[in-house]
Write a protein that holds these residues in place. Sequence first.
Motif, mmCIF file in Angstrom:
data_model
loop_
_atom_site.group_PDB
_atom_site.id
_atom_site.type_symbol
_atom_site.label_atom_id
_atom_site.label_comp_id
_atom_site.label_asym_id
_atom_site.label_seq_id
_atom_site.Cartn_x
_atom_site.Cartn_y
_atom_site.Cartn_z
ATOM 1 N N THR A 142 -4.960 20.665 -6.298
ATOM 2 C CA THR A 142 -4.743 22.063 -5.944
ATOM 3 C C THR A 142 -5.694 22.963 -6.721
ATOM 4 N N ALA A 143 -5.915 22.654 -7.980
ATOM 5 C CA ALA A 143 -6.841 23.451 -8.783
ATOM 6 C C ALA A 143 -8.252 23.408 -8.219
ATOM 7 N N VAL A 144 -8.682 22.219 -7.794
ATOM 8 C CA VAL A 144 -10.038 22.096 -7.240
ATOM 9 C C VAL A 144 -10.149 22.835 -5.918
ATOM 10 N N LEU A 145 -9.174 22.624 -5.007
ATOM 11 C CA LEU A 145 -9.263 23.228 -3.683
ATOM 12 C C LEU A 145 -9.035 24.738 -3.700
ATOM 13 N N MET A 146 -8.093 25.204 -4.471
ATOM 14 C CA MET A 146 -7.718 26.615 -4.379
ATOM 15 C C MET A 146 -8.320 27.492 -5.482
ATOM 16 N N ASP A 147 -8.824 26.906 -6.551
ATOM 17 C CA ASP A 147 -9.405 27.724 -7.614
ATOM 18 C C ASP A 147 -10.905 27.495 -7.733
ATOM 19 N N TYR A 148 -11.318 26.261 -7.977
ATOM 20 C CA TYR A 148 -12.743 26.000 -8.128
ATOM 21 C C TYR A 148 -13.499 26.185 -6.809
#
Length: 180
Positions: A142-148
């Motif tokens: 989720t961090a990769v898809l939605m933040d990074y």
Amino acid sequence: MTFSFEIPLLLLLLVTAAGAILVKDLMSAILLLGSYGFCLSLVWAWLGAVDVAFVEAVVGAGLATVLFLLTLFGTAPKDGRLRRPPPPIAVLIGLPLLGALMLYAANDLPTFGDPNSPSNSYVSPVYLERSYLDTKTPNVVTAVLMDYRSLDTMVETVVIFTAGLVCALLLRRKSHGTSS
């Protein structure tokens, strides 16, 4: 490494792609493109990119096929067959040559699953170690898809929305301008 699934899946992917290009009937081309999207989603799932596989299945095999079929059903029946001239000789020579060059260049890529590849040595550890500190999100995916990658995800959403909007505009019936 076993090739019991990889080779048949690659052959199925190539056959559906070639069939979609070579077939003359639009309905068959649309169904083959949907099959190609499904086969490609299987390839992504086999490679471990489940999120990409899910998006390919939904958009490539599902939504695109439905939108193409709606567009085809909204056209006149005489437009059902493709009439295209034979490809130029440069295309018949250039595309296989390009494919051979790409296969030759693929020898320089790291082997599949190599723990010492650059993506596993430099990129993945940074995401795994810093994702919670950077994003305050406990799930790394989720961090990769939605933040990074949030800008990339937003642009993908805009592209899909725009494609749907264009198909809707193409398919709408003109109710004005007709005389009674």
